[in-house]
Design a protein around this motif. Structure first.
Motif, PDB file in Angstrom:
ATOM      1  N   THR A   1       0.835  -1.202   0.000  1.00  0.00           N
ATOM      2  CA  THR A   1       0.000   0.000   0.000  1.00  0.00           C
ATOM      3  C   THR A   1       0.868   1.250   0.000  1.00  0.00           C
ATOM      4  O   THR A   1       0.519   2.242  -0.616  1.00  0.00           O
ATOM      5  CB  THR A   1      -0.956   0.073   1.215  1.00  0.00           C
ATOM      6  OG1 THR A   1      -0.291  -0.427   2.351  1.00  0.00           O
ATOM      7  CG2 THR A   1      -2.218  -0.688   0.976  1.00  0.00           C
TER       8      THR A   1
ATOM      9  N   ARG B   1     -10.485  -3.682   1.806  1.00  0.00           N
ATOM     10  CA  ARG B   1      -9.331  -4.474   1.388  1.00  0.00           C
ATOM     11  C   ARG B   1      -9.516  -5.934   1.792  1.00  0.00           C
ATOM     12  O   ARG B   1      -9.230  -6.845   1.037  1.00  0.00           O
ATOM     13  CB  ARG B   1      -8.075  -3.899   2.047  1.00  0.00           C
ATOM     14  CG  ARG B   1      -7.056  -3.397   1.033  1.00  0.00           C
ATOM     15  CD  ARG B   1      -5.970  -2.600   1.715  1.00  0.00           C
ATOM     16  NE  ARG B   1      -6.375  -1.210   1.872  1.00  0.00           N
ATOM     17  CZ  ARG B   1      -5.755  -0.356   2.679  1.00  0.00           C
ATOM     18  NH1 ARG B   1      -4.728  -0.742   3.410  1.00  0.00           N
ATOM     19  NH2 ARG B   1      -6.179   0.886   2.758  1.00  0.00           N
TER      20      ARG B   1
ATOM     21  N   LEU C   1      -7.259  -1.690  -5.099  1.00  0.00           N
ATOM     22  CA  LEU C   1      -7.089  -0.274  -4.793  1.00  0.00           C
ATOM     23  C   LEU C   1      -8.090   0.561  -5.584  1.00  0.00           C
ATOM     24  O   LEU C   1      -8.728   1.469  -5.064  1.00  0.00           O
ATOM     25  CB  LEU C   1      -5.657   0.125  -5.161  1.00  0.00           C
ATOM     26  CG  LEU C   1      -5.137   1.364  -4.482  1.00  0.00           C
ATOM     27  CD1 LEU C   1      -5.310   1.236  -2.994  1.00  0.00           C
ATOM     28  CD2 LEU C   1      -3.673   1.541  -4.837  1.00  0.00           C
TER      29      LEU C   1
END
Lengths: 290, 329, 276
Positions: A6, C175, C181
């Motif tokens: 991330t 998630r 994403l």
């Protein structure tokens, strides 16, 4: 608190913004820096070459420069003081139980919708004009001589116009901030025997710290570059009485057509802006947390 | 299947070693509770298993496959968050269907699974509401519904009951236990509340400062705590810990006696009653015994002693003995 | 303040608030009134109000003298276009800064804001030359780019403050639920942040609409928006007050009406998302 992937994604997603802003900043800045060391006059295109710091020296030796510098700081400071003080006072008023809140708010924010050239021309022509302006008419109504605003008081007039444009913004921020102040706090202070002034001084004002910070930060960003209002109204005059740094650069570029000198002025303005930004961030940036 | 193994799992944030190194086996179908004081690393450990954080080193295996570097979505786990983390802009139906939609399931199949989950969780009448219109308990159920529709290898719960009021908490606790009975899926449950741990777990993992202090069934932990930390943490009110000459009599550095293992009436210890709480079913009293300190006593039923009374106490149950390092003897 | 004030006190504060609001609003009101007067009536002394000669001729004349629809359309395309493009670039950036903050996130944000402090005049010549060289001088694309870049720091900052109000756990839940994403941003973050995004959009449309420096510097005719249109009516030297007012009204009315219809988002937006 996140995983490697991330964090990678985050860097990837912030990159376009950083890259385009960096290009938007650095390319023109590099070109300006280059021009600032060159002889580059549109009126004599065949004479070119390096001139070292001559363009800068011209600026520092020009009496107009120091006046322009003072005027720039005066404009930023003046508008900030007026909008913060008046903004807080008006916000305190609007925060009272008043009939017609919605309409009131529309009226108060209206100046924000007025584009700078329009704002400037309304004030210049409809209000400050020595023959046809409303102020002149009022003065004559009292049997007085009309005040020559733009001729005799150019800087205060410009500051007044710009402050009018930014007052809605400041007021609105303060009103919003006041609404988040719990009435229990004020009632507790009242129980503790605090007078209205002390309640303002010790409860309301500290509560507004962050709002004041925001107003100063955002307005400074916009005010440092103020140009259109001066261009429309005083053209930097009379003489150079209302010339600010941006306007002085503009005069070098467009009127004198000396790109080299204008560029040197641009670099000086950028340095000035960075100095202001530095002190701004250092002085009040910490209030932006939370 | 839902067998999870941690091998030398470590996690550091910069110089701070939140988890210095953990080995743990979680068997398929087990209800495992991570319990410990706040800041002990139990939530971090759960997030490592979930894949929301990277391990600094070590291996996490799920059903025998190395999952250490898999993203959360690929681990086949479902998580219920402390704040429920419902999507406020979606109806209950869409909330529950979201993981199925992300998995690319057909709308018909999504609908079938949502209806089934809603029935199990008593949410059928609320499917078209938004989270904002639900009570705390209902939100909790939606969060669980969102987890069960995926039919995950294991459920992860991160202090799921801490936002509910006391009465609701007991109810939800039982519902989650029943859910585990019927699904027989592995569940890992993080809490700081030892009552939740004792009532729900097949296996409790007691954590302190990132280290496992003890792993065992609730009653093992109650009866044979490995050290003073576990002894003090499990059981309510806390175990009485006594040092000095009294402990030396038992050949130990410290001795521990649970409040429910102390009798009132006659005995070797005498003291003055400080606080006394009478609940009807139980009585809790604090007695200041010279030489021993304040002793907590828990007696079943009503006990007619009050503040200022002088009473005698005697140990009636097991006396736990610990050495000077705090380890059980 | 929840306490009920006495009727007398309430009357006084109401009167005071209305007076202040009217004073602030008066210049706009006076401009709109003037735009409906004949030129003679507009400059009459003493000023005429009830007895003025009312007319619509000024609007008709401004309309016939210039290609108002083209300027108007350019303004719409440029302000909306630059805002949408800015949002597309800013949403991912604000996501990163709000949900995966690093040690330098705050510095980065301050740096972005500081690029706005550079006086436009200082880089006017290079930008002018660059736009000529790139062939985007006096094009709508060019102006969209320029205004997007000018407002990008503000857009990012506003979105950042709005996003920070959204609990990170919800994105983590997405998630865990298997969202990529892209899905996380499209299905969860963006819908949750709609009010904030709407406010950001509105404010930036207004900032772009009112931008006068770059729009005048970087256009001649083809791509000129209303701010350039109004500049061509400036300096009327006395006798064209009514027409100047009419042109001004035509330049600001679209945005004034937009603002009044979307007051709630706008008020939120006008605070730049900086105070709650």
């Amino acid at each position: 608190m996140s995983t490697q992937s991330t964090r990678m994604a985050a860097r990837f997603m912030v990159a376009p913004s950083v890259i385009v802003l960096f290009i938007w900043m650095i390319v023109p800045l590099a070109m300006t820096a280059y021009f600032s060391f060159r002889l580059y006059r549109l009126l004599s295109p065949d004479r070119t070459g390096w001139v070292g710091f001559n363009n800068y020296v011209w600026f520092f030796n020009s009496p107009d420069f120091w006046l322009a510098l003072t005027n720039t700081l005066l404009l930023v400071g003046g508008v900030l003081v007026i909008t913060v003080v008046l903004g807080i006072l008006i916000a305190l008023l609007l925060d009272q139980p008043v009939k017609g809140q919605g309409v009131l708010r529309i009226l108060v924010i209206a100046p924000f919708f007025v584009m700078p050239p329009v704002a400037a021309s309304i004030w210049e022509n409809l209000f400050m004009h020595p023959q046809n302006g409303l102020f002149a008419a009022i003065a004559r109504g009292f049997g007085a001589q009309p005040i020559l605003f733009l001729e005799n008081y150019p800087m205060p007039s410009v500051i007044g116009i710009v402050a009018w444009e930014w007052l809605p913004f400041a007021t609105l921020i303060f009103v919003t901030a006041l609404q988040s102040l719990s009435s229990e706090q004020l009632e507790a202070a009242e129980m503790d025997g605090a007078s209205a002034f002390n309640r303002f001084r010790y409860i309301i004002l500290p509560h507004l710290t962050r709002a004041i910070t925001v107003v100063i930060l955002i307005q400074t960003i916009f005010l440092l570059g103020i140009f259109g209002e001066i261009f429309t109204t005083t053209q930097g005059g009379p003489g150079s009485a209302s010339t600010t740094l941006p306007y002085m650069i503009f005069k070098q570029a467009i009127v004198a057509k000396d790109i080299g000198r204008a560029a040197a002025g641009g670099i000086i303005a950028v340095i000035l802006a960075n100095i202001v930004a530095y002190f701004l961030m250092r002085g009040i940036g910490r209030h932006l947390d939370a | 299947m839902g067998k999870i193994q941690l091998r030398q799992v470590r996690k550091s944030f910069g110089d701070v070693h939140v988890i210095p190194g953990i080995d743990l086996d979680i068997e398929d179908g087990e209800f495992v509770v991570f319990v410990g004081p706040s800041g002990c690393g139990k939530s971090t450990l759960l997030r490592l298993i979930a894949g929301l954080e990277d391990t600094t080193s070590g291996v996490i295996e799920i059903d025998g496959n190395d999952a250490t570097h898999l993203p959360p979505a690929k681990r086949g786990l479902a998580m219920v968050f402390q704040s429920y983390a419902l999507y406020p802009h979606m109806t209950v139906r869409k909330n529950i269907a979201f993981p199925l939609k992300m998995a690319g399931m057909s709308p018909e199949e999504q609908e079938k699974r949502v209806e089934r989950a809603a029935k199990v969780l008593n949410l059928t009448n609320y499917l078209d509401r938004r989270p904002g219109q639900l009570s705390g308990g209902q939100r909790q159920r939606v969060a669980i519904g969102r987890a069960i529709v995926r039919e995950p290898a294991a459920f992860l719960f991160d202090e799921p009951l801490s936002n509910l009021d006391a009465a609701l908490r007991v109810g939800m606790r039982q519902e989650i236990s029943e859910l585990h009975q019927s699904l027989k899926t592995t569940m890992i449950y993080v809490t700081h509340d030892q009552v939740e741990a004792m009532t729900m777990a097949d296996k409790i993992v007691v954590l302190n400062a990132g280290n496992i202090e003890q792993v065992g069934s609730p009653l093992t932990l109650y009866h044979t705590p490995k050290n003073i930390f576990v002894a003090g943490f499990i059981g309510s009110p806390r175990m009485n810990l006594i040092e000095g000459p009294e402990a030396a009599k038992h050949n130990a550095h410290t001795i521990g006696i649970r409040p429910e293992h102390i009798g009132v009436g006659d005995g070797p210890w005498e003291g003055v009653v400080g606080l006394s709480e009478h609940l009807g079913s139980d009585s809790f009293i604090k007695v200041d015994v010279p030489g021993l300190g304040v002793i907590n006593v828990r007696a079943a039923g009503e006990l007619n002693v009050h503040h200022g009374d002088r009473i005698k106490l005697a140990p009636t149950g097991k006396i736990h003995r610990f050495d000077d390092k705090g380890l059980a003897l | 303040m929840a306490r009920a004030a006495s009727p007398r006190k309430q009357l006084i504060t109401t009167l005071a608030a209305w007076s202040v609001a009217l004073i602030i609003f008066f210049p706009v009101l006076w401009m709109i009134l003037t735009s409906f007067k004949t030129e003679a009536s507009a400059v009459a002394s003493p000023p005429e109000l009830l007895g003025a000669d009312w007319t619509l001729d000024n609007y008709a004349e401004v309309w016939s003298r210039s290609d108002y629809p083209r300027f108007f359309w350019n303004s719409v395309v440029i302000s909306v276009g630059s805002t949408l493009l800015g949002l597309a670039i800013a949403i991912p950036a604000a996501w990163s800064m709000a949900f995966v903050p690093g040690k330098r996130t705050k510095d980065l944000l301050m740096w972005m804001l500081s690029t706005k402090m550079m006086p436009a005049v200082a880089v006017m010549i290079p930008i002018y030359l660059l736009f000529q060289w790139l062939g985007i001088f006096d094009t709508r694309i060019g102006l969209i780019l320029a205004l997007m870049l000018m407002n990008l720091p503000i857009i990012i900052w506003m979105l950042y403050t709005y996003f920070k109000e959204i609990p990170g756990e919800i994105l983590e839940a997405a998630r865990m639920d298997g969202a990529s994403l892209w899905n996380e941003i499209v299905y969860v973050l963006t819908p949750m942040a709609i009010p904030g995004i709407a406010s950001t959009m509105l404010l930036n449309v207004i900032l772009a609409w009112n931008e006068a420096f770059w729009t005048i510097t970087l256009t001649t005719t083809k791509a000129a928006p209303l701010s350039a249109f109004i500049a061509s009516f400036s300096a009327p030297q006395g006798l064209f007050y009514a027409k100047l007012s009419a042109a001004s009204a035509m330049a600001i009315l679209p945005i004034l009406i937009l603002g009044w219809f979307s007051q709630k988002q706008l008020v939120r937006g006008l605070t730049f998302g900086a105070v709650k």
